[in-house]
Design an enzyme around this catalytic site. Structure first.
Site, PDB file in Angstrom:
ATOM      1  N   GLU A 193       6.846  15.139  18.170  1.00 30.92           N
ATOM      2  CA  GLU A 193       7.451  15.220  16.896  1.00 30.92           C
ATOM      3  C   GLU A 193       7.032  16.358  15.987  1.00 30.92           C
ATOM      4  O   GLU A 193       5.950  16.562  15.617  1.00 30.92           O
ATOM      5  CB  GLU A 193       6.991  13.741  16.133  1.00 30.92           C
ATOM      6  CG  GLU A 193       8.118  13.578  14.729  1.00 30.92           C
ATOM      7  CD  GLU A 193       7.934  12.211  14.097  1.00 30.92           C
ATOM      8  OE1 GLU A 193       6.514  11.818  14.121  1.00 30.92           O
ATOM      9  OE2 GLU A 193       8.736  11.558  13.759  1.00 30.92           O
ATOM     10  N   LYS A 228       0.935  -1.177   0.046  1.00 35.38           N
ATOM     11  CA  LYS A 228      -0.004  -0.213  -0.019  1.00 35.38           C
ATOM     12  C   LYS A 228       0.964   1.168  -0.001  1.00 35.38           C
ATOM     13  O   LYS A 228       1.352   1.642   1.145  1.00 35.38           O
ATOM     14  CB  LYS A 228      -0.636  -0.006   1.335  1.00 35.38           C
ATOM     15  CG  LYS A 228      -2.093   0.747   1.166  1.00 35.38           C
ATOM     16  CD  LYS A 228      -2.037   2.325   0.985  1.00 35.38           C
ATOM     17  CE  LYS A 228      -1.893   3.078   2.006  1.00 35.38           C
ATOM     18  NZ  LYS A 228      -1.663   4.419   1.684  1.00 35.38           N
ATOM     19  N   GLY A 251       0.494   3.665  13.867  1.00 35.68           N
ATOM     20  CA  GLY A 251       1.233   2.273  14.248  1.00 35.68           C
ATOM     21  C   GLY A 251       0.340   1.870  15.778  1.00 35.68           C
ATOM     22  O   GLY A 251       0.093   0.495  15.767  1.00 35.68           O
ATOM     23  N   CYS A 302      12.356  10.517   9.765  1.00 32.87           N
ATOM     24  CA  CYS A 302      11.870  10.066  11.204  1.00 32.87           C
ATOM     25  C   CYS A 302      13.148  10.187  12.242  1.00 32.87           C
ATOM     26  O   CYS A 302      13.052  10.392  13.306  1.00 32.87           O
ATOM     27  CB  CYS A 302      11.792   8.664  11.000  1.00 32.87           C
ATOM     28  SG  CYS A 302      12.905   7.485  10.465  1.00 32.87           S
ATOM     29  N   GLY A 308       5.427   4.308   9.695  1.00 32.36           N
ATOM     30  CA  GLY A 308       4.624   5.711   9.733  1.00 32.36           C
ATOM     31  C   GLY A 308       4.659   6.103  11.175  1.00 32.36           C
ATOM     32  O   GLY A 308       5.702   5.941  11.939  1.00 32.36           O
ATOM     33  N   GLU A 313       7.624   0.444  12.596  1.00 30.18           N
ATOM     34  CA  GLU A 313       8.747   1.699  12.458  1.00 30.18           C
ATOM     35  C   GLU A 313       8.317   3.002  12.457  1.00 30.18           C
ATOM     36  O   GLU A 313       7.399   3.214  11.473  1.00 30.18           O
ATOM     37  CB  GLU A 313       9.607   1.375  11.207  1.00 30.18           C
ATOM     38  CG  GLU A 313      10.373   0.108  10.892  1.00 30.18           C
ATOM     39  CD  GLU A 313      11.484  -0.005  12.075  1.00 30.18           C
ATOM     40  OE1 GLU A 313      11.703   0.841  12.560  1.00 30.18           O
ATOM     41  OE2 GLU A 313      12.023  -1.245  12.377  1.00 30.18           O
TER      42      GLU A 313
END
Ligand code: NAD
Length: 458
Positions: A351, A143, A200, A252, A195, A217
């Site tokens: 973040e 995807k 997650g 990330c 993502g 991740e």
């Protein structure tokens, strides 16, 4: 907008999973040598079309061309690496507990692996999953990210065209529709996801009753500690020109917090603001561009919110802190240096995923390690020093999956990458990255057979 692709539906996922399921029994029997040959072939096709692919990636993702060339380079090297690693082993043979017996530890593919990746490094992060999953004998359904599907579609159509039908499948569409359908599909035993931590967690919850293997991740809030022996100019270039601002801070493992010894703080902040002020913003295909645009409005708005929150709580902006007035097209945000920040501010806790460098002073190295660990995330952490005792303390005490000393954000596809705490679980790359796509079976084999003295009657 560059292009549009079809928005797939759960029915498309159904068809793709069925195709991958049908291909699996044959694919797992294909010899490891042949699988290696096919993976090397995909890398060779990427090399052949390198310039075209790098250009397309730049147009759809936005980071400067050299950064996309680097992404492609890492990706095709990863394909070559797993092509070889996949044919090295299929498990091991143990010393048997009795004569005439064999204990085999076998590594077996799971079946259909669902691969979901974000837009910031779509090719790299996909290959980190695809190469080991295929080398281990699984089939895949991909995807792609809704914002950057084009290079992945190219990859599947051109680079993987020699693979048997049904081994590599792709369905474009929204995360909340096709992503959810793929994740919860009962015939997909493994989800390899990169993502945000929010998605997650959603995946963990939505699959809780299915006993799937989840490889997650997720996000990060990486610290960068400058030690008191660090050469100022070198540390500054490392923090600025690379760790915090590569891909406009949309990595990330971007440096999202910088800690500087109090005695160096004023000098470092001013030099950094001056250096950042000289960076050139522009489109990714312009050779003079240092930093490209962000991916979209919502990401840029979040950066503006974090900066506004910090300023409202007492931070000062030394450079940047706004949309560049001379660049109206594109989602640009000026690289931004903030001082007088503390851990009550969102920019030091959440973040940010944008081109910000908040700087905070510290007095002792103990304090710096405490600050580095004061986060729910644990993806990466950087240190600049030539003091071996500080290096040892840092890598032993900082809880992060990757530690960089004096060379932030370098990659080595032969070594593992992944997060601790809320940054995820599982590891990509290296031998660990292949292990994720195998399940282990132990075979006890008595070659001669015959009655045993521990059977009934006692
Ligand atoms: P995101 O979580 O919004 O989306 C990632 C992917 O998941 C996309 O393909 C999206 O379509 C899909 N998705 C969304 N909702 C879904 C659902 N309900 N079910 C299944 N799939 C769904 O993340 P993003 O904005 O694309 O990427 C940025 C995030 O990714 C940041 O948090 C960044 O730190 C993280 N990231 C982590 C790593 C790592 O290796 N740890 C690497 C790159 C990016």
């Amino acid at each position: 907008m560059l292009d549009t692709v079809s928005a797939g539906t759960p029915a498309d996922i159904e068809r793709a999973v069925a195709a991958a399921g049908r291909a699996f029994p044959l694919w797992r029997q294909v010899s490891a040598v042949e699988r290696a040959h096919l993976l090397h072939g995909a890398a060779a096709r990427m090399r052949e079309h390198f310039d075209e692919l790098a250009r397309l990636l730049t147009l759809e993702e936005g980071k400067p061309l050299p950064e996309n060339e680097e992404e492609l380079d890492w990706s095709l090297n990863t394909l070559d690496y797993y092509a070889e690693l996949g044919r090295h082993t299929r498990g091991r043979v143990l010393p048997s507990p009795a004569p005439g017996q064999l204990s085999l530890v076998l590594k077996e593919p799971y079946g259909v692996v669902g691969c979901i990746v974000p837009w910031n490094y779509p090719i790299l992060l996909l290959i980190w999953k695809l190469a080991p999953a295929l080398a281990a004998g699984n089939t895949v359904v991909i995807k792609p990210p809704s914002l950057t599907p084009l290079t992945i579609l190219w990859l599947v159509e051109v680079a993987f065209s020699d693979f048997p039908p049904g081994v590599v499948n792709v369905v474009t569409g929204r995360g909340s529709e096709v992503g959810d359908a793929l994740v919860t599909h009962p015939d997909v035993p493994v989800i390899a996801f990169t993502g945000s931590t929010a998605v997650g967690l959603h995946i963990s919850r939505s699959t809780a009753g299915q006993m799937k293997k989840l490889h997650l991740e997720l996000g990060g809030k990486d610290p960068f500690v400058i030690a008191d022996d660090a050469p100022l100019d070198e540390a500054l270039e490392a923090a600025v020109a690379y760790a915090a601002l590569i891909n406009a801070g949309q990595v990330c493992t971007s440096t999202e917090r910088v800690y500087v010894p109090r005695a160096m703080y004023a000098r470092f902040s001013e030099a950094l603001a001056e250096r950042v002020g000289r960076l050139r913003l522009g489109p990714g295909l312009e050779p003079t561009t240092d930093m490209g645009p962000m991916i979209g409005d919502s990401g840029r708005d979040l950066v503006a919110e974090h900066v506004a929150d910090a300023v409202a709580r007492g931070a000062r902006v030394l450079a940047g802190g706004r949309r560049p007035p001379h660049l109206e097209r594109g989602f640009f945000y000026e690289p931004t240096v903030l001082v007088d920040v503390d851990h009550s501010m969102r920019i030091m806790r959440e973040e940010t995923f944008g081109p910000t460098i908040p700087l905070m002073p510290y007095d002792t190295f103990d304090e710096a390690i405490g600050l580095a660990n004061d986060t729910e995330y644990g993806l990466g952490a950087c240190l600049y020093t030539h003091d071996a005792r500080k290096v040892r303390r840092f890598y032993e005490e900082v809880r992060a999956g990757t530690i960089w000393i004096n060379d932030p954000l370098t990659d080595n596809y032969a070594g593992p990458f992944g997060g601790m705490k809320m940054s995820g679980m599982g590891r990509e790359l290296g031998e660990e990255g292949l292990e994720e796509f195998w399940q282990t079976k132990h075979v006890h084999w008595d070659i001669e057979g015959g009655s045993k003295n521990f059977w009934y009657p006692y």
